[in-house]
Design a protein around this motif. Structure first.
Motif, PDB file in Angstrom:
ATOM      1  N   ILE A  79       0.855  -1.195   0.000  1.00 35.74           N
ATOM      2  CA  ILE A  79       0.000   0.000   0.000  1.00 35.74           C
ATOM      3  C   ILE A  79       0.892   1.247   0.000  1.00 35.74           C
ATOM      4  O   ILE A  79       2.058   1.165   0.384  1.00 35.74           O
ATOM      5  CB  ILE A  79      -0.964   0.035   1.221  1.00 35.74           C
ATOM      6  N   PRO A  80       0.367   2.395  -0.396  1.00 34.09           N
ATOM      7  CA  PRO A  80       1.180   3.613  -0.293  1.00 34.09           C
ATOM      8  C   PRO A  80       1.327   4.040   1.166  1.00 34.09           C
ATOM      9  O   PRO A  80       0.413   3.828   1.971  1.00 34.09           O
ATOM     10  CB  PRO A  80       0.370   4.654  -1.070  1.00 34.09           C
ATOM     11  N   ALA A  86      -7.411   3.896   6.692  1.00 40.36           N
ATOM     12  CA  ALA A  86      -8.366   2.824   6.370  1.00 40.36           C
ATOM     13  C   ALA A  86      -7.756   1.776   5.435  1.00 40.36           C
ATOM     14  O   ALA A  86      -8.048   0.585   5.565  1.00 40.36           O
ATOM     15  CB  ALA A  86      -9.612   3.424   5.721  1.00 40.36           C
ATOM     16  N   THR A  87      -6.909   2.219   4.505  1.00 40.81           N
ATOM     17  CA  THR A  87      -6.292   1.273   3.562  1.00 40.81           C
ATOM     18  C   THR A  87      -5.483   0.235   4.340  1.00 40.81           C
ATOM     19  O   THR A  87      -5.559  -0.970   4.063  1.00 40.81           O
ATOM     20  CB  THR A  87      -5.348   2.029   2.585  1.00 40.81           C
ATOM     21  N   ALA A  88      -4.713   0.708   5.314  1.00 39.98           N
ATOM     22  CA  ALA A  88      -3.876  -0.201   6.114  1.00 39.98           C
ATOM     23  C   ALA A  88      -4.724  -1.042   7.061  1.00 39.98           C
ATOM     24  O   ALA A  88      -4.502  -2.257   7.200  1.00 39.98           O
ATOM     25  CB  ALA A  88      -2.863   0.617   6.906  1.00 39.98           C
ATOM     26  N   TYR A  89      -5.702  -0.419   7.704  1.00 38.38           N
ATOM     27  CA  TYR A  89      -6.564  -1.167   8.627  1.00 38.38           C
ATOM     28  C   TYR A  89      -7.185  -2.378   7.939  1.00 38.38           C
ATOM     29  O   TYR A  89      -7.242  -3.467   8.499  1.00 38.38           O
ATOM     30  CB  TYR A  89      -7.706  -0.279   9.122  1.00 38.38           C
ATOM     31  N   ALA A  90      -7.682  -2.166   6.725  1.00 43.50           N
ATOM     32  CA  ALA A  90      -8.383  -3.248   6.030  1.00 43.50           C
ATOM     33  C   ALA A  90      -7.455  -4.452   5.846  1.00 43.50           C
ATOM     34  O   ALA A  90      -7.887  -5.611   5.960  1.00 43.50           O
ATOM     35  CB  ALA A  90      -8.905  -2.753   4.682  1.00 43.50           C
ATOM     36  N   LEU A 317      -3.062  17.125   6.142  1.00 49.58           N
ATOM     37  CA  LEU A 317      -2.995  15.913   5.306  1.00 49.58           C
ATOM     38  C   LEU A 317      -2.695  14.670   6.151  1.00 49.58           C
ATOM     39  O   LEU A 317      -2.304  14.773   7.307  1.00 49.58           O
ATOM     40  CB  LEU A 317      -1.909  16.070   4.234  1.00 49.58           C
ATOM     41  N   PHE A 318      -2.860  13.511   5.505  1.00 46.85           N
ATOM     42  CA  PHE A 318      -2.605  12.230   6.177  1.00 46.85           C
ATOM     43  C   PHE A 318      -1.164  12.165   6.695  1.00 46.85           C
ATOM     44  O   PHE A 318      -0.248  12.697   6.064  1.00 46.85           O
ATOM     45  CB  PHE A 318      -2.775  11.060   5.196  1.00 46.85           C
ATOM     46  N   VAL A 319      -0.998  11.460   7.795  1.00 46.94           N
ATOM     47  CA  VAL A 319       0.344  11.193   8.342  1.00 46.94           C
ATOM     48  C   VAL A 319       0.784   9.811   7.853  1.00 46.94           C
ATOM     49  O   VAL A 319      -0.019   8.879   7.774  1.00 46.94           O
ATOM     50  CB  VAL A 319       0.296  11.240   9.893  1.00 46.94           C
ATOM     51  N   SER A 320       2.067   9.705   7.514  1.00 51.22           N
ATOM     52  CA  SER A 320       2.625   8.472   6.955  1.00 51.22           C
ATOM     53  C   SER A 320       2.193   7.219   7.725  1.00 51.22           C
ATOM     54  O   SER A 320       2.188   7.212   8.961  1.00 51.22           O
ATOM     55  CB  SER A 320       4.151   8.568   6.997  1.00 51.22           C
ATOM     56  N   MET A 321       1.890   6.175   6.975  1.00 51.31           N
ATOM     57  CA  MET A 321       1.556   4.899   7.604  1.00 51.31           C
ATOM     58  C   MET A 321       2.717   4.402   8.465  1.00 51.31           C
ATOM     59  O   MET A 321       2.519   3.751   9.482  1.00 51.31           O
ATOM     60  CB  MET A 321       1.203   3.852   6.543  1.00 51.31           C
ATOM     61  N   ALA A 322       3.942   4.719   8.050  1.00 49.02           N
ATOM     62  CA  ALA A 322       5.119   4.254   8.793  1.00 49.02           C
ATOM     63  C   ALA A 322       5.270   4.963  10.135  1.00 49.02           C
ATOM     64  O   ALA A 322       6.055   4.541  10.972  1.00 49.02           O
ATOM     65  CB  ALA A 322       6.375   4.470   7.944  1.00 49.02           C
ATOM     66  N   ARG A 323       4.529   6.037  10.335  1.00 46.70           N
ATOM     67  CA  ARG A 323       4.627   6.781  11.595  1.00 46.70           C
ATOM     68  C   ARG A 323       3.424   6.512  12.508  1.00 46.70           C
ATOM     69  O   ARG A 323       3.202   7.239  13.479  1.00 46.70           O
ATOM     70  CB  ARG A 323       4.745   8.279  11.313  1.00 46.70           C
ATOM     71  N   GLN A 324       2.629   5.515  12.181  1.00 45.27           N
ATOM     72  CA  GLN A 324       1.436   5.222  12.979  1.00 45.27           C
ATOM     73  C   GLN A 324       1.778   4.177  14.042  1.00 45.27           C
ATOM     74  O   GLN A 324       2.150   3.052  13.714  1.00 45.27           O
ATOM     75  CB  GLN A 324       0.317   4.669  12.072  1.00 45.27           C
TER      76      GLN A 324
END
Ligand SMILES: Cc1ncc(COP(=O)(O)O)c(C=O)c1O
Length: 375
Positions: A79-80, A86-90, A317-324
């Protein structure tokens, strides 16, 4: 500004009330009812695919798609890093692991030149996200998917009606997923849809969406699999049908608004806009600007404060998935660097973007920005 301008409001100027009133007055308010199937049919036609399955939001649309494809524990899904969580959660919901790829500096979509290095024997799918309504480079993604035998699940939550190479997004993948949240170009308040050309996947989506009741079999309350209740109500679908009737009109309004913003602001040094992929028709869900720190004299926070003082709403804007933290704790590999995603998060924000914003209001917002930028 005479009145406060919110960042995005739904635009409901078609048959919404007529259809909702009909649903209420006939008592068809749950997930059975003619509006669900009519909305599915019309949305499938609009996307240029055979089948559509309505669900209760865009997040579960992606979950349903991954479940229908049989993706699960031990699998990886690309994923980006620049997307809504939501993309990652799914991916996590099915027990698989999201693997991140940075954004492209120009289009802000997944950087297709960096996907291959993240593919492993466990990779099962790529989820391209058409960020802010800008279709991804689907030629490159389809080629990678063919080469490595991967599914494509499009996250088209923000991109209703967007096109790549003359084809609507959502139609490039095994399953395409949409959101109809209130700020989307088409809305049902809360809602989502999966679209596909594959009859088997269509049946799987219908099966899992409705508690794994047999799709065409007896309702005997015997269940072979663990299913979900992801049904959309007839009330939401009534709004959806009215919205899809106006889909092209709303799409052109969004595009027109983006053209005004870009024309008015393009001369200001350091204000950066998203660039379209070569073969894309971007539907500009959100008008987003990034302030290049080296070229724009003021900070993002200063400009946002100035707009707020003048009655103009903005959104970060969205925060990076890598920083979650949630994804770090889940076990995602967050060790890589995602500089473009971080640049977007640090320097970008949304300007008001509702379909029915008047030209006068957009020009006034631009005037406020121009006035502030020249100080
Ligand atoms: C890229 C992306 N994917 C998925 C979703 C999830 O959609 P929903 O809010 O309908 O669950 C969103 C929502 O805004 C989104 O922007």
């Amino acid at each position: 500004m005479k009145e406060f301008v919110p960042v995005c409001e739904p635009f409901l100027n078609g048959n919404e009330l007529t259809y909702i009133t009909d649903a209420v007055s006939t008592g068809w308010i749950s997930s059975s009812g003619k509006y669900v199937s009519a909305f599915e049919e019309e949305f499938a036609k609009y996307c240029g695919v055979k089948y559509a399955v309505a669900v209760c939001n865009g997040t579960v649309a992606i979950h349903l798609a991954l479940a229908a494809l049989g993706i699960g524990k031990g699998d990886e899904v690309i994923i980006p890093s620049f997307t809504m969580i939501a993309t990652a959660y799914a991916v996590c919901y099915v027990g698989a692991v999201p693997v991140f790829v940075d954004a492209d500096k120009n289009t802000w979509n997944i950087d297709v030149t960096k996907i291959e290095e993240k593919i492993t024997p466990r990779t099962k799918a790529i989820i391209p996200v058409h960020i802010f309504g800008n279709p991804c480079n689907m030629d490159a993604i389809e080629e990678l998917a063919r080469k490595h035998h991967l599914y494509i699940v499009e996250d088209a939550a923000e991109a209703h009606g967007a096109e790549y190479n003359g084809r609507k997004v959502g139609s490039f993948s095994s399953i395409g997923c949409f959101s109809f949240f209130a700020n989307k170009n088409l809305t049902t308040g809360e809602g989502g849809m999966v679209v596909t050309d594959d009859e088997h996947l269509y049946e799987q989506c219908r099966y899992f969406k409705n508690m794994c009741f047999p799709v065409n079999g007896p309702r005997n309350y015997k269940h072979d699999d663990i299913g979900f209740n992801y049904r959309m109500s007839n009330l939401h679908a009534a709004i959806g049908l009215a919205q899809v009737e106006k889909a092209n009109e709303y799409r052109e309004m969004r595009i027109h608004n983006a053209q005004i913003y870009q024309r008015e602001l393009s001369g200001i040094p350091g204000i950066v806009f998203q660039k379209d992929e070569a073969k894309s028709k971007n539907v500009h869900w959100m008008n987003t600007i990034v302030l290049d720190p080296g070229k724009y004299g003021r900070t993002k926070e200063e400009l946002i404060a100035h707009l707020k003082e003048n009655g103009v709403d903005t959104r970060l804007l969205f925060v990076s998935m890598a920083r979650q933290k949630a994804l770090q704790d889940y076990g995602c590999d967050c060790s890589d660097k995602y500089p473009v995603t971080d640049w977007l998060t640090e320097n970008g924000f949304y300007l008001p973007s509702a379909s029915n914003l008047s030209e006068g209001i957009i020009k006034e917002i631009c005037r406020l920005i121009k006035e502030f930028s020249s100080k």
